[in-house]
Design a protein around this motif. Structure first.
Motif, mmCIF file in Angstrom:
data_model
loop_
_atom_site.group_PDB
_atom_site.id
_atom_site.type_symbol
_atom_site.label_atom_id
_atom_site.label_comp_id
_atom_site.label_asym_id
_atom_site.label_seq_id
_atom_site.Cartn_x
_atom_site.Cartn_y
_atom_site.Cartn_z
ATOM 1 N N ALA A 7 0.665 -1.189 0.096
ATOM 2 C CA ALA A 7 0.044 -0.070 -0.040
ATOM 3 C C ALA A 7 0.785 1.409 0.013
ATOM 4 O O ALA A 7 1.875 1.117 0.320
ATOM 5 N N SER A 8 0.259 2.338 -0.486
ATOM 6 C CA SER A 8 0.991 3.638 -0.524
ATOM 7 C C SER A 8 -0.152 4.653 0.178
ATOM 8 O O SER A 8 -1.122 4.770 -0.047
ATOM 9 N N GLY A 9 0.620 5.477 1.247
ATOM 10 C CA GLY A 9 0.005 6.615 1.822
ATOM 11 C C GLY A 9 0.507 7.834 1.040
ATOM 12 O O GLY A 9 1.205 7.582 0.125
ATOM 13 N N GLU A 13 4.950 4.205 2.682
ATOM 14 C CA GLU A 13 4.797 3.087 2.094
ATOM 15 C C GLU A 13 4.773 1.897 2.658
ATOM 16 O O GLU A 13 5.302 1.819 3.877
ATOM 17 N N ILE A 14 3.967 1.015 2.563
ATOM 18 C CA ILE A 14 4.033 -0.457 3.340
ATOM 19 C C ILE A 14 4.267 -1.686 2.453
ATOM 20 O O ILE A 14 3.860 -1.532 1.246
ATOM 21 N N LEU A 24 7.298 -0.455 7.294
ATOM 22 C CA LEU A 24 6.713 0.815 6.842
ATOM 23 C C LEU A 24 7.699 1.616 6.522
ATOM 24 O O LEU A 24 8.692 1.674 7.232
ATOM 25 N N HIS A 66 3.204 -2.022 17.858
ATOM 26 C CA HIS A 66 3.605 -2.768 16.814
ATOM 27 C C HIS A 66 5.197 -2.928 16.394
ATOM 28 O O HIS A 66 5.463 -3.838 15.621
ATOM 29 N N ARG A 80 4.425 -5.589 13.602
ATOM 30 C CA ARG A 80 3.761 -6.807 13.392
ATOM 31 C C ARG A 80 2.508 -6.644 12.755
ATOM 32 O O ARG A 80 1.967 -5.471 12.830
ATOM 33 N N LEU A 81 2.146 -7.631 12.166
ATOM 34 C CA LEU A 81 0.823 -7.251 11.024
ATOM 35 C C LEU A 81 -0.225 -7.554 12.104
ATOM 36 O O LEU A 81 -0.518 -8.606 12.913
ATOM 37 N N MET A 84 -6.360 -4.056 11.896
ATOM 38 C CA MET A 84 -6.630 -2.647 12.499
ATOM 39 C C MET A 84 -8.126 -2.386 12.696
ATOM 40 O O MET A 84 -8.942 -2.821 12.173
ATOM 41 N N GLU A 188 -3.711 4.989 15.453
ATOM 42 C CA GLU A 188 -4.327 4.011 14.971
ATOM 43 C C GLU A 188 -4.050 2.847 15.749
ATOM 44 O O GLU A 188 -2.769 2.679 16.277
ATOM 45 N N ALA A 200 -0.423 1.172 16.830
ATOM 46 C CA ALA A 200 0.249 0.808 15.288
ATOM 47 C C ALA A 200 0.623 2.154 14.797
ATOM 48 O O ALA A 200 0.776 3.442 15.273
HETATM 49 C C1 PZK Z 1 -1.519 -0.514 8.435
HETATM 50 N N1 PZK Z 1 -1.827 1.374 7.732
HETATM 51 C C2 PZK Z 1 -1.525 2.844 7.481
HETATM 52 C C3 PZK Z 1 0.350 3.398 6.839
HETATM 53 C C4 PZK Z 1 0.291 3.417 4.130
HETATM 54 C C5 PZK Z 1 -0.927 3.039 5.211
HETATM 55 N N2 PZK Z 1 0.849 -2.923 12.042
HETATM 56 C C6 PZK Z 1 0.002 -2.814 11.091
HETATM 57 N N3 PZK Z 1 -0.729 -4.013 10.585
HETATM 58 C C7 PZK Z 1 -1.651 -3.934 9.718
HETATM 59 N N4 PZK Z 1 -1.687 -2.734 8.873
HETATM 60 C C8 PZK Z 1 -1.192 -1.676 9.119
HETATM 61 C C9 PZK Z 1 -0.259 -1.776 10.257
HETATM 62 C C10 PZK Z 1 0.419 -0.441 10.763
HETATM 63 N N5 PZK Z 1 0.673 0.534 11.016
HETATM 64 C C11 PZK Z 1 -1.267 0.887 8.743
HETATM 65 N N6 PZK Z 1 -2.593 0.711 6.869
HETATM 66 C C12 PZK Z 1 -2.375 -0.486 7.204
HETATM 67 C C13 PZK Z 1 -0.626 3.180 6.346
HETATM 68 C C14 PZK Z 1 1.747 3.656 6.085
HETATM 69 C C15 PZK Z 1 1.364 3.608 4.588
HETATM 70 F F1 PZK Z 1 0.051 3.491 2.864
#
Ligand code: PZK
Length: 285
Positions: A7-9, A13-14, A24, A66, A80-81, A84, A188, A200
């Motif tokens: 994913a991208s914010g 980036e994730i 992250l 996390h 950690r995954l 959310m 979050e 997280a």
């Molecule tokens: C998670 N984001 C927001 C952040 C993005 C988007 N530990 C976690 N486990 C599962 N999901 C997330 C996390 C965390 N932190 C966080 N979306 C999912 C986000 C950075 C970039 F694109």
């Protein structure tokens, strides 16, 4: 072990590391008036990653988080995954932004009745928990406590509110003693495999909080932002309409803004930023 982009914010980036870990990565991109600018602020992502790590290490006694490791690059967090929660957990100690708008319209924010006669940017008698929805596009919308409790369950809501306020009290007290007001902040949370609540995302960074310098604090109007004020002021001189694409920033604005981020890092952590660059895990000790 190639990490897969998931994913991208706007500025982060994730990547997925394995079945139970994420990476992250905080970029040096900066947004203003909701637009990501074409010019980066060198080391901004490292400042934000270091600040989050610092706060995660110091709030473990309040709630588990996390964070698993900070990578050598200073901008990547192994975490950690989690599953959310579907709400943004905002705590406000001062009345500003959408809270100020809601107060003017209703005398209340997310169902918290507030005293009459507050001025913009006034300190609140007590910090308040003001959850919002996670909008996929556009702005998060404030919701009532009942709406939030419907989304996560009443017991979980009560727990999240208690923890979020305790985190805010802890960090805002620390920050104010170091010359920075944490006007408000957004958390979050997720749940681990046991259903335990886990903090997280990022924590008490200038992208997730409003930082105001204590010396310049003056209620009655909006406050200059600790980190982005040079960028906003410069953009206002251009007559830019605040739509994409945003303007390139001149080098003095970049240098001044980078210096503000580094100053926030050093004031809040008491650690030299060069020491962080040499060994990011210094913030965890
Ligand atoms: C998670 N984001 C927001 C952040 C993005 C988007 N530990 C976690 N486990 C599962 N999901 C997330 C996390 C965390 N932190 C966080 N979306 C999912 C986000 C950075 C970039 F694109």
């Amino acid at each position: 072990m190639p990490e897969l982009h998931v994913a991208s914010g706007k500025v982060r980036e994730i990547y997925s590391v394995d079945d139970d870990r994420l990476l992250l990565v905080a970029s040096d991109r900066i947004s203003t008036f909701d637009v990501v600018l074409p010019t980066e602020i060198p080391d901004k992502g490292r400042v934000l990653t270091g600040l989050s790590g610092f706060w995660f290490a110091r709030t473990e006694q309040i709630v588990p988080n996390h964070l698993l490791a900070l990578r050598e690059d200073g901008r990547s967090t192994e975490c950690r995954l989690l599953e959310m929660l579907p709400i943004e957990c905002v705590v406000r100690g001062y009345i500003t932004g959408s809270g100020w708008k809601d107060y003017l319209a209703n005398g209340a924010v997310c169902g918290h009745r507030l005293p009459e006669g507050l001025r913009e940017s006034d300190k609140l008698p007590e910090p308040i928990f003001t959850p919002s929805t996670k909008a996929q596009t556009g702005h998060d919308e404030n919701i009532t406590r009942d709406q939030a409790a419907e989304l996560v369950g009443r017991e979980r809501f009560d727990e999240v509110e208690l923890v979020a306020i305790a985190l805010y009290r802890f960090a805002s007290e620390h920050a104010e003693a170091r010359g920075i007001i944490l006007a408000d902040t957004k958390f979050e949370f997720g749940l681990d495999e046991n259903g335990t609540l886990v903090l997280a995302d990022e924590a008490f960074t200038p992208d997730s909080s409003r930082f105001w310098p204590v010396d310049e604090y003056e209620p009655g109007h909006g406050q200059p932002s600790f980190d982005k004020q040079f960028v906003r002021d410069y953009c206002e001189t251009l007559g830019w309409d605040k739509t994409y694409p945003g303007p390139e920033l001149p080098h003095e604005v970049v240098a001044g803004t980078r210096a503000r981020y580094v100053e926030a890092f050093e004031r809040l952590t008491g650690i030299s930023f060069d020491d962080y660059l040499a060994d990011p895990e210094v913030v965890l000790r």
